[in-house]
Design a protein around this motif. Sequence first.
Motif, short mmCIF file in Angstrom:
data_model
loop_
_atom_site.label_atom_id
_atom_site.label_comp_id
_atom_site.label_asym_id
_atom_site.label_seq_id
_atom_site.Cartn_x
_atom_site.Cartn_y
_atom_site.Cartn_z
N MET A 109 34.93 -11.54 17.14
CA MET A 109 33.67 -12.22 16.85
C MET A 109 33.10 -12.84 18.12
SD MET A 109 32.97 -15.05 13.91
CE MET A 109 31.63 -16.23 14.05
N GLU B 84 29.25 -13.37 18.30
CA GLU B 84 28.00 -14.03 17.93
C GLU B 84 28.20 -14.79 16.62
OE1 GLU B 84 25.28 -13.92 19.81
OE2 GLU B 84 26.24 -12.57 21.26
N PRO B 85 27.53 -15.93 16.48
CA PRO B 85 27.61 -16.61 15.18
C PRO B 85 26.97 -15.76 14.08
CG PRO B 85 25.98 -17.65 16.61
CD PRO B 85 26.66 -16.60 17.44
N ALA B 86 27.35 -16.03 12.86
CA ALA B 86 26.78 -15.28 11.73
C ALA B 86 25.28 -15.55 11.62
CB ALA B 86 27.49 -15.70 10.45
N VAL B 87 24.54 -14.53 11.16
CA VAL B 87 23.13 -14.76 10.84
C VAL B 87 23.08 -15.24 9.39
CG1 VAL B 87 22.28 -13.03 12.46
CG2 VAL B 87 22.77 -12.35 10.10
N GLN C 173 21.59 -6.95 12.14
CA GLN C 173 22.08 -7.89 13.15
C GLN C 173 23.19 -8.81 12.64
OE1 GLN C 173 18.16 -8.10 13.32
NE2 GLN C 173 18.54 -6.21 14.43
N MET C 174 23.91 -8.34 11.62
CA MET C 174 25.00 -9.16 11.10
C MET C 174 26.23 -9.05 11.99
SD MET C 174 24.38 -8.40 7.07
CE MET C 174 25.78 -9.29 6.39
N VAL C 175 26.33 -7.91 12.69
CA VAL C 175 27.36 -7.76 13.73
C VAL C 175 26.69 -7.07 14.93
CG1 VAL C 175 29.27 -7.52 12.08
CG2 VAL C 175 28.12 -5.47 12.94
N THR C 176 27.31 -7.17 16.08
CA THR C 176 26.77 -6.47 17.26
C THR C 176 27.63 -5.23 17.52
OG1 THR C 176 28.23 -7.62 18.79
CG2 THR C 176 26.12 -8.69 18.29
N ALA C 177 27.10 -4.33 18.35
CA ALA C 177 27.84 -3.11 18.69
C ALA C 177 29.16 -3.48 19.38
CB ALA C 177 26.99 -2.23 19.59
N GLU D 121 30.90 -6.17 18.90
CA GLU D 121 31.83 -6.67 17.88
C GLU D 121 32.44 -5.51 17.10
OE1 GLU D 121 30.21 -11.12 16.72
OE2 GLU D 121 29.09 -9.41 15.95
#
Lengths: 221, 237
Positions: A96, A98-101, A84-88, A90
């Motif tokens: 960008m 979503e904010p970073a996890v 979940q560090m990036v979304t599909a 993204e």
Amino acid sequence: MDGVHDMGGQQCHGVIEPEIDEPLFHDSWERRVLGLVLACGATGSWNLDESRFARETLPPAFYLSASYYRIWLAGLEKLLLQNQMVTAEELSDFKMREPAVPVKRVVKAEQVAPMLASGAPVDREAAAKALYAVGEMVRVRNYQPQTHTRLPGYIRGHVGRVALVQGCHVYPDSNSLGMGENPQWLYCIEFQSAELWGDTENSGSVMVDCWEPYLEKTDSK
Amino acid sequence: MVVGALNCLLFSPLRIGYYAAMTEKDNFEHTHHHDHSHDHDHSRLDETAVRVRALESLLVDKGYVDAAALDALIENCETRIGPRNGAQVVARAWTDAKFRKWLLEDGTAAIASLGFSGRQGEHMKVVENTPELHNMVVCTLCSCYPWPVLGLPPTWYKSAPYRSRAVREPVAVLQEFGVELPAEKLIRVWDSTAEMRYMVLPEQPAGTESLSESELASLVTRDSMIGTGLPLASVQK
């Protein structure tokens, strides 16, 4: 897992084609992929065995035909998604959203040289004595997990001799599932070529590192 | 135990187009990777380059990757590691019997004493060629290779032909590399399935006893330390 990556002994892959004076990278993006794989690995979001599993489970046709750094790129994208560090979304337009996890660490330039120079040793304190000793004959278990293993298919069921006891090492079969290091004794097993391949033009042997759970006792001499 | 199957399925439907596009490109690259003067399919090549650049920006924007650290990581791999390191280790072993003994008993420590250590070389095992025995190293499962002493692996080492054939038909593989060994010489192939990293200590070429350590190092080729080659017979001027 019996994956396409487990190539030992496969036939019809053709001749080996060494490239004279091969450059370190064939395109400049390849060096960026190498750097990204190392930098993202350093965040501690996955371990080495999880990253191998991510590459091994890429579609077989892709794995067989893609260049090495393309496989690394696809494996990296898969790991970033899984964690979940990036979304599909993204990954589709690289904007960008979503904010970073939170990640364990972000490596800084001054930490790079010491990090690479110390590496990440995988030998661990042993909880029990080694079951097998140098010189002993052992058989490789008929062990066929659907998950990651470093037991190559070509030695399954075969008998070999313990050549070296390598110490107690992190067990990839557990570590790749995020189930902990579960250290196990590691042995280098010598298999006679004739044992593995039947009649063979060479009377030599193949040496394979095997963790204790891959092996069982045998009466074979 | 469905994790493996899940791992295979989870992302492929989403990414079928991606894999198909990349595969098509690589088929082309594979048949042509020997001659880079040929025209490349520049549009697809650029597509990957653009993708990598965009991914890099995204990861830097998200704060997962520090841009300066990324450059340092690449630079480190380009300059600090490579087969000249391994050649120094071999030349020392050829000239110093005590070092040779140490190298064969505790490869990691002996190699570290010359300044080479770290990632993908944490557990080094040096295997010695003798008049009776020839050693050769492969990783059938991926691309494991002793980075501190040999650097990043060449493409052929990571390729399906080498990975599949090295364990089954080492004699034929060696012949393709131009290495003809006496029929009675035993061949031992080391498959790097764990985190042990193997390096071959080749036999010192006959008649080189009077050479200096640095002259000897110049005889040691990368392939001679993988076991798919032999050291050069004389110093190249």
